[in-house]
Scaffold this active site. Structure first.
Site, short mmCIF file in Angstrom:
data_model
loop_
_atom_site.label_atom_id
_atom_site.label_comp_id
_atom_site.label_asym_id
_atom_site.label_seq_id
_atom_site.Cartn_x
_atom_site.Cartn_y
_atom_site.Cartn_z
N HIS A 178 7.61 3.03 -0.04
CA HIS A 178 6.90 3.46 -1.25
C HIS A 178 5.43 3.74 -0.93
CE1 HIS A 178 10.28 2.66 -3.80
NE2 HIS A 178 10.25 1.35 -3.62
N HIS B 40 11.05 -1.52 2.98
CA HIS B 40 11.35 -0.78 1.75
C HIS B 40 10.06 -0.53 0.97
CE1 HIS B 40 13.74 -0.11 -2.09
NE2 HIS B 40 12.54 -0.43 -2.57
N GLU B 41 9.26 -1.58 0.78
CA GLU B 41 8.03 -1.45 0.01
C GLU B 41 7.02 -0.57 0.73
OE1 GLU B 41 7.91 -2.37 -2.98
OE2 GLU B 41 9.77 -3.53 -2.97
N ASP C 195 13.28 1.18 -8.99
CA ASP C 195 13.18 2.53 -8.42
C ASP C 195 14.02 3.54 -9.21
OD1 ASP C 195 11.58 1.38 -6.49
OD2 ASP C 195 13.19 1.19 -5.02
#
Length: 357
Positions: free
Chosen positions: A62, A58-59, A161
């Site tokens: 980004h 997930h990170e 987010d």
């Protein structure tokens, strides 16, 4: 972040684990062992590791999207409450910020699709109360967690987010500083609701998340105000020009005497021709109080890599330079490259207060 330890680097981004993450694993293992035995403890730990692998992805979602816009991600830190990607800067283009914010949840959507479409995992919302039960379907629980990560991260609680998407959307219609302040207040209100829910429901993790959101929202709001003021300011507006300096062969005893007789926190170390060689901090001298260190040269403890800017450099560049490196100051140079002063974080704070009058 203190008490964080590097476990490797991926595509230029350092992956760190906070020590509290290991405490979480121990707590999960002991709890599962007491109720489900050794096998249950092992499965529970593997499940938590799988969840955090999804958090890492997930990170990196980004980070990958940020890289497309020229923004680096120095490190990602794993905490018990999730992951934290530290971007070099947040793009001020609202559309870019929206894409970066949505890239993380999009990764969890892809993981959920793979788990359900390829591995045949079934997302059962009735399993929410028994997620920690190792006897439940492993992939089904992991699919459910990824679904929850998407839903949770899209809550408009800045700086999560969803909160960043909310701030960026507001920025399309109003000043960015006002948009940030509104998004931050909204995030803090939601943090209060999380805290109330966690306290009444006996969920300490939710309380920790609420505390993180509350203080992070305030910090982001303050940073946005600083950035807004920086757009119209130059390095000359905050440069310190009255200061004491040290030569590279000066001893720590000399530096100690300077500390005692001044309020200066950083001491530029200059060559005989006036060139900046580095900076010695008050903290580094105080960390060596014993007599055997008094004759050591300051060049041994100084920070050699100090970023430099010109008097007419924008203050936003100064802020980026302070955030990017280990040096606590940014050197200010004239057109010929001669050192004429420096800017530190304390002076930035004082400049911001006076600039807002």
């Amino acid at each position: 972040m203190r008490w964080s330890y590097s476990i490797g680097k991926i595509r230029g981004t350092e992956l760190k684990v906070h020590i509290t993450f290991f405490l979480l694993l121990i707590w999960i293992a002991l709890g599962a062992y007491s109720t489900q035995g050794a096998q249950g403890a092992m499965v529970s730990v593997l499940f938590i590791l799988a969840v955090f692998a999804c958090v890492v992805l997930h990170e990196f979602g980004h980070a990958t999207m940020a890289a497309r816009f020229g923004v680096k991600t120095p490190d990602i830190t794993l905490l018990p409450i999730g992951g934290l990607a530290r971007l070099e800067r947040i793009p001020e283009n609202p559309r870019q910020e929206i894409l970066i914010a949505l890239a993380g949840p999009a990764v969890n959507v892809v993981i959920w699709l793979v788990l359900t479409g390829v591995l045949g995992a079934v997302t059962r919302f009735g399993d929410l109360q028994t997620l920690e039960n190792a006897s439940q379907d492993f992939w089904g629980r992991l699919a459910l967690v990824n679904f929850l990560l998407v839903a949770f991260n899209l809550i408009p609680a800045f700086p999560m987010d969803g909160g960043r998407v909310f701030r960026a959307t507001l920025s399309l219609f109003m000043d960015r500083i006002k948009a940030t302040e509104l998004a931050a207040r909204t995030g803090q209100i939601i943090a209060f609701l999380f805290a109330f829910w966690g306290l009444t429901g006996g969920n300490p993790v939710l309380v920790l998340i609420a505390v993180f959101i509350f203080f992070a929202a305030g910090a982001e709001s303050s940073d946005a105000v600083t950035r807004g003021l920086a757009h119209s300011a130059k390095a000359r507006d905050a440069v310190i020009t009255t200061f004491q300096t040290l030569s590279p062969d000066a001893t720590l005893e000399t530096a100690a005497q300077m500390i005692l007789h001044s309020s200066q926190s950083e001491f530029p170390v200059l060559a005989p021709d006036g060139r900046l060689l580095g900076v010695l901090t008050r903290a580094s001298v105080l960390a060596r109080p014993h007599a055997e260190h008094r004759d050591e040269p300051v060049s041994k403890l100084m920070i050699a890599e100090v970023p430099g800017v010109r008097l007419d450099t924008g203050m936003d560049v100064v802020l980026d330079a302070l955030a990017a490196g280990p040096a606590p100051i940014v050197a200010v140079l004239d057109r010929s490259g001669r050192f004429i002063g420096f800017i530190n974080r304390e002076n930035i704070g004082e400049w911001m207060i006076l600039a807002r009058r």
